[in-house]
Design a protein around this motif. Structure first.
Motif, PDB file in Angstrom:
ATOM      1  N   SER A   1     117.689  67.026  38.531  1.00  0.00           N
ATOM      2  CA  SER A   1     118.492  66.759  38.873  1.00  0.00           C
ATOM      3  C   SER A   1     119.220  66.709  39.060  1.00  0.00           C
TER       4      SER A   1
ATOM      5  N   GLU B   1     128.238  72.020  42.153  1.00  0.00           N
ATOM      6  CA  GLU B   1     128.064  71.140  41.135  1.00  0.00           C
ATOM      7  C   GLU B   1     126.260  70.984  41.320  1.00  0.00           C
TER       8      GLU B   1
ATOM      9  N   TYR C   1     124.174  68.500  38.306  1.00  0.00           N
ATOM     10  CA  TYR C   1     124.190  67.680  37.041  1.00  0.00           C
ATOM     11  C   TYR C   1     122.370  67.311  36.171  1.00  0.00           C
TER      12      TYR C   1
ATOM     13  N   PHE D   1     127.596  60.016  36.837  1.00  0.00           N
ATOM     14  CA  PHE D   1     128.721  61.322  36.738  1.00  0.00           C
ATOM     15  C   PHE D   1     129.771  61.525  37.352  1.00  0.00           C
TER      16      PHE D   1
ATOM     17  N   HIS E   1     133.423  65.728  34.514  1.00  0.00           N
ATOM     18  CA  HIS E   1     132.256  65.608  34.272  1.00  0.00           C
ATOM     19  C   HIS E   1     131.483  64.928  33.093  1.00  0.00           C
TER      20      HIS E   1
ATOM     21  N   ASP F   1     129.321  62.218  31.734  1.00  0.00           N
ATOM     22  CA  ASP F   1     128.712  61.027  32.404  1.00  0.00           C
ATOM     23  C   ASP F   1     128.083  60.165  31.124  1.00  0.00           C
TER      24      ASP F   1
END
Length: 446
Positions: A306, A320, A322, A368, A373, A375
């Motif tokens: 991530s 955040e 991702y 991203f 949000h 991606d």
């Protein structure tokens, strides 16, 4: 060395044009990619110790669409293989990091480092040569003084443009372990270099002395529990820097507090969910890269699965998170066996800090958008980078039923990986290194 440049394609998925530059080495792999502060120069380093600099073409009347293309500007050998006779250790020539200095005059300066030695290089242009010396012949040989019968004033004559790369400083013998990071300070007079256990502070004008500002080496090496994985200076505050560790933690240090910053000012760590604890938890939580945002308000870290964005004012968890390739969690055992689980992926911000990018396997890279949000997964490959080819978003099938144009997790090629990425500081131009190939993508301009 052969350089292959494909002309820009007229269109692309999600409005992206693509250029493809193939650096055709047999065994040399691109190990770092870095734009300079203006984005007009792009430097790559490889495992052979070479640095290749690409320059952006300027738009002209005859070639109105040429701006955005990058062509080879200079190539030079930065580091050579060495041997440490005291430790009977070979030192690779591989370039670990390149960092540009802001341009102060007509010349450009950059720092490059291998495992042990950092060098400051000057890249300058020469399009004139001096002629008409008094004590030299035209071929450069010295003349006898008694043959000089008149005083001549040397003149500058035009010549073909020549780009010269010359080493200005060599910073050596300061690291016992392999250097993993260098970062130029916002005062543009100092920089830091980090290895597994120590971080040193250098002055760009002083090569024989550095100051140790972080030292996490225990008195007994058997008590070693973590190592430094990355370090970076704050973009605006010259006294602040961060470093990440193999335990997934980030420490922010202030050099005003003490000369040796073993006591951090802030400590960033996300609590681990006990239910998801496994044999691989510590390995995949190791941070491979840390980058401050251009604004200096946030920082971004990359671990194996991530990307996380942290607010400098909130230490207990990221603001955040991702997931880059969460579908690989079920494959961690095989990734451990083939050592891919130890791959160190980098990450980068776009110029406005609104989008982040990082790499993955199968030559995939992901972007991203922080506000929406949204991606997207794209693939850097020779097949998708043909002239006039459309760059399509890719999807990985994580369920049993595979849709058309999707790729299954089992068919991913783990030998193809994008570890190094860079984003133009002011425009939507990205550079992606895939093994020994360099790809450049640009957002489509209507």
């Amino acid at each position: 060395m052969d350089i292959e440049l494909l002309l820009p394609t007229p269109g692309g998925a999600q409005g992206r044009d693509c250029w493809f530059i193939s650096v055709l080495f047999t065994a040399d792999i691109i190990s770092t990619v870095e734009f300079n502060y203006t984005g007009d120069l792009l430097a790559t380093g490889d495992k052979g110790g070479r640095v290749v600099i690409f320059q952006r073409e300027q738009e002209t009347k005859s070639r109105p669409l040429s701006r955005g293309e990058y062509n080879v500007y200079s190539t030079f050998q930065s580091h050579e293989p060495e041997f440490d006779y005291l430790k009977s250790l070979e030192i690779e020539e591989k370039i670990n990091k390149i960092r540009w200095l802001p341009q102060q005059n007509a010349a450009h300066f950059l720092l490059s480092t291998n495992d042990k030695t950092i060098k400051l290089w000057k890249i300058s242009e020469r399009d004139k040569r001096a002629e008409g010396y008094n004590l030299k012949d035209e071929d450069g040989r010295l003349r006898e003084p008694f043959r000089v019968t008149e005083l001549r004033v040397p003149t500058l004559k035009p010549m073909d443009l020549m780009v010269e790369a010359s080493p200005r400083r060599t910073f050596a013998n300061a690291h016992t372990y392999h250097i993993n990071s260098i970062s130029v300070n916002s005062d543009y007079a100092t920089y830091l270099s980090a290895d597994d256990l120590r971080i040193n502070l250098w002055h760009l004008e002083v090569t024989n002395r550095s100051f140790n500002i972080v030292d996490i080496k225990p008195a007994n090496m058997e008590e070693l529990t973590e190592v430094i994985t990355a370090a970076e200076f704050h973009p605006h505050h010259c006294n602040v820097f961060v470093y990440s560790s193999s335990k997934g933690t980030i420490r922010l240090c202030d050099m005003r507090s003490s000369a040796l910053c073993d006591q951090h000012s802030k400590f960033f760590e996300e609590p681990e969910d006990p239910s998801s604890r496994s044999f691989f938890s510590e390995i995949i939580s190791s941070i491979s890269d840390v980058k401050f945002s251009h604004s200096g308000r946030y920082m971004m870290t990359r671990d194996y699965l991530s990307v996380k964005v942290w607010d400098l004012n909130m230490e207990n968890r990221p603001v955040e998170t991702y997931q880059v390739h969460e579908y690989l969690r079920s494959k961690l055992c095989s990734l451990y066996e083939n050592d891919c689980i130890f791959d160190k992926f980098e990450c980068c911000w776009n110029g406005t800090d609104s989008t982040i990018m990082t790499g993955s396997y199968n030559n995939f890279f992901r972007t991203f958008e922080r506000e929406t949000h949204r991606d997207i997964t794209l693939e850097a490959s020779r097949e998708s980078s043909k002239p006039r080819a459309i760059l399509k978003p890719r999807k990985v099938c994580t369920t049993g039923k595979r849709k058309k144009d999707e790729i299954t997790v089992d068919s991913l090629d783990f030998n193809k990986k994008i570890l190094h990425t860079a984003w133009h500081p002011m425009e939507n131009i990205i550079a992606v290194a895939a093994t020994n190939n360099l790809y450049l993508f640009q957002e489509k301009v209507n």
